[in-house]
Design an enzyme around this catalytic site. Structure first.
Site, short mmCIF file in Angstrom:
data_model
loop_
_atom_site.label_atom_id
_atom_site.label_comp_id
_atom_site.label_asym_id
_atom_site.label_seq_id
_atom_site.Cartn_x
_atom_site.Cartn_y
_atom_site.Cartn_z
N LYS A 1 0.83 -1.21 0.00
CA LYS A 1 0.00 0.00 0.00
C LYS A 1 0.86 1.26 0.00
CE LYS A 1 -1.98 -1.00 3.92
NZ LYS A 1 -1.36 -2.27 4.27
N ARG B 1 -10.11 0.90 8.03
CA ARG B 1 -9.68 -0.45 8.38
C ARG B 1 -10.77 -1.20 9.16
NH1 ARG B 1 -3.72 0.84 8.13
NH2 ARG B 1 -2.65 -1.15 8.27
N ARG C 1 -0.79 -8.88 13.36
CA ARG C 1 -1.36 -7.87 12.45
C ARG C 1 -2.16 -8.54 11.32
NH1 ARG C 1 4.04 -5.28 11.10
NH2 ARG C 1 3.00 -4.10 9.46
N ARG D 1 11.40 -1.30 11.75
CA ARG D 1 10.14 -0.77 12.28
C ARG D 1 9.70 -1.58 13.49
NH1 ARG D 1 5.21 0.51 8.17
NH2 ARG D 1 3.99 -0.78 9.60
N ARG E 1 11.69 -6.09 5.50
CA ARG E 1 11.67 -4.68 5.93
C ARG E 1 12.18 -4.54 7.36
NH1 ARG E 1 6.16 -1.33 5.56
NH2 ARG E 1 5.60 -2.59 7.37
P1 B4P Z 1 3.22 -1.95 2.59
O1 B4P Z 1 1.89 -2.63 2.38
O2 B4P Z 1 3.56 -0.76 1.75
O3 B4P Z 1 3.28 -1.62 4.10
P2 B4P Z 1 2.58 -0.48 4.87
O4 B4P Z 1 1.91 0.51 3.97
O5 B4P Z 1 3.59 0.04 5.82
O6 B4P Z 1 1.38 -1.23 5.57
P3 B4P Z 1 1.20 -1.73 7.02
O7 B4P Z 1 -0.19 -2.28 7.05
O8 B4P Z 1 2.30 -2.61 7.43
O9 B4P Z 1 1.35 -0.42 7.91
P4 B4P Z 1 0.54 0.92 8.08
O10 B4P Z 1 1.51 1.99 8.07
O11 B4P Z 1 -0.62 1.04 7.13
O12 B4P Z 1 4.37 -3.05 2.45
C1 B4P Z 1 5.64 -2.65 2.57
C2 B4P Z 1 6.74 -3.69 2.41
O13 B4P Z 1 6.60 -4.56 1.28
C3 B4P Z 1 7.93 -2.81 2.14
O14 B4P Z 1 9.06 -3.29 2.79
C4 B4P Z 1 8.10 -2.87 0.63
O15 B4P Z 1 9.43 -2.64 0.22
C5 B4P Z 1 7.64 -4.28 0.32
N1 B4P Z 1 7.07 -4.34 -1.02
C6 B4P Z 1 6.02 -3.60 -1.47
N2 B4P Z 1 5.75 -3.93 -2.76
C7 B4P Z 1 6.63 -4.90 -3.11
C8 B4P Z 1 6.86 -5.67 -4.32
N3 B4P Z 1 6.09 -5.51 -5.41
N4 B4P Z 1 7.84 -6.58 -4.33
C9 B4P Z 1 8.61 -6.75 -3.23
N5 B4P Z 1 8.46 -6.06 -2.05
C10 B4P Z 1 7.48 -5.15 -2.01
O16 B4P Z 1 -0.11 0.73 9.54
C11 B4P Z 1 0.72 0.56 10.67
C12 B4P Z 1 -0.10 0.57 11.95
O17 B4P Z 1 -0.73 1.87 12.13
C13 B4P Z 1 -1.28 -0.41 12.06
O18 B4P Z 1 -0.86 -1.70 12.43
C14 B4P Z 1 -2.13 0.30 13.13
O19 B4P Z 1 -1.61 0.09 14.43
C15 B4P Z 1 -1.98 1.76 12.79
N6 B4P Z 1 -3.03 2.21 11.86
C16 B4P Z 1 -2.83 2.67 10.58
N7 B4P Z 1 -4.00 2.99 10.01
C17 B4P Z 1 -4.98 2.72 10.93
C18 B4P Z 1 -6.40 2.80 10.92
N8 B4P Z 1 -7.07 3.22 9.81
N9 B4P Z 1 -7.08 2.43 12.03
C19 B4P Z 1 -6.45 2.00 13.11
N10 B4P Z 1 -5.09 1.87 13.21
C20 B4P Z 1 -4.37 2.23 12.12
#
Ligand code: B4P
Length: 191
Positions: free
Chosen positions: A13, A88, A144, A133, A127
């Site tokens: 994402k 979410r 998660r 992280r 990652r």
């Molecule tokens: P991503 O899917 O980009 O990870 P993210 O955005 O950080 O999502 P995540 O769900 O983990 O965290 P978020 O910040 O939303 O994946 C990244 C990894 O995959 C990277 O290392 C990347 O390099 C690799 N990758 C991507 N594409 C690739 C490809 N094609 N090939 C190889 N590798 C690839 O949320 C974090 C926390 O915040 C939640 O757990 C929660 O506590 C809180 N939070 C956020 N939003 C919330 C909400 N709406 N409600 C409640 N809590 C919330």
């Protein structure tokens, strides 16, 4: 354009949101990034959410919804946005619907990045090594995934029923996935 990007943790994402937002000239708004910036800067919000995020749980709905509503009210988001990681929960879906209703607008598409569960875990463990992280360790990652399956996956059906869901295969290189997203969203919004 008013877009959402959804997917399990590690689906890409945050990785894809930047390119998609630039393509449609709208701001990419990541609730995860907003929370992490607050944790890093030691703000009262950061202190409130730090332990929740480290445990891999969701921040309370009302708090998250207020932050998103405030961010969407900023001038750069008035004509469009890409929300990454929000909504979410069904409660957050309802809050977003209310916000959009009040502003006389609707969503154009909901991008769902579909990635196999084992690949998700492999990406997040990678990652963990490169970025360190706090929520990227195997126990928290598996938690998660469970939280995502129980609270967020049902949202995909809800958006599919509204004919907004655009499913994209999230496996392959970052560029391959980006091209698929652009083609799928363009096709969905012009049909
Ligand atoms: P991503 O899917 O980009 O990870 P993210 O955005 O950080 O999502 P995540 O769900 O983990 O965290 P978020 O910040 O939303 O994946 C990244 C990894 O995959 C990277 O290392 C990347 O390099 C690799 N990758 C991507 N594409 C690739 C490809 N094609 N090939 C190889 N590798 C690839 O949320 C974090 C926390 O915040 C939640 O757990 C929660 O506590 C809180 N939070 C956020 N939003 C919330 C909400 N709406 N409600 C409640 N809590 C919330």
């Amino acid at each position: 354009m008013r877009l959402l990007i959804m997917g399990a943790p590690g689906a890409g994402k945050g990785t894809q949101a930047v390119g998609v937002a630039a393509h449609y000239r709208v701001p990419a708004i990541s609730t995860g990034d907003i929370f992490r910036a607050n944790v890093k800067n030691g703000t009262p919000l950061g202190k409130q959410v730090d332990a929740i995020m480290k445990a891999g749980n969701y921040v309370p709905d009302e708090l998250t919804e207020e932050i998103v509503a405030n961010r969407l009210s900023e001038p750069d988001a008035r004509k469009g946005f890409l929300l990454d990681g929000f909504p979410r929960t069904m409660h957050q879906v309802d809050a977003l619907d209310d916000y959009l209703d009040q502003h006389g607008t609707t969503l154009d598409a909901v991008i769902f990045l579909d990635v196999d569960a084992e690949m998700l875990i492999a990406r997040l463990l990678k990652r963990a090594q490169t970025e360190g992280r706090a929520d990227d360790n195997e126990t928290t990652i598996r938690h998660r995934m469970d939280v995502y399956r129980d609270s967020t996956q049902p949202l995909l059906d809800a958006y599919a029923k509204r004919d907004l869901l655009v499913r994209v295969d999230g496996q392959g290189s970052v560029d391959e996935v980006a091209s698929r997203i652009a083609a799928a969203v363009d096709a969905a919004v012009t049909r």
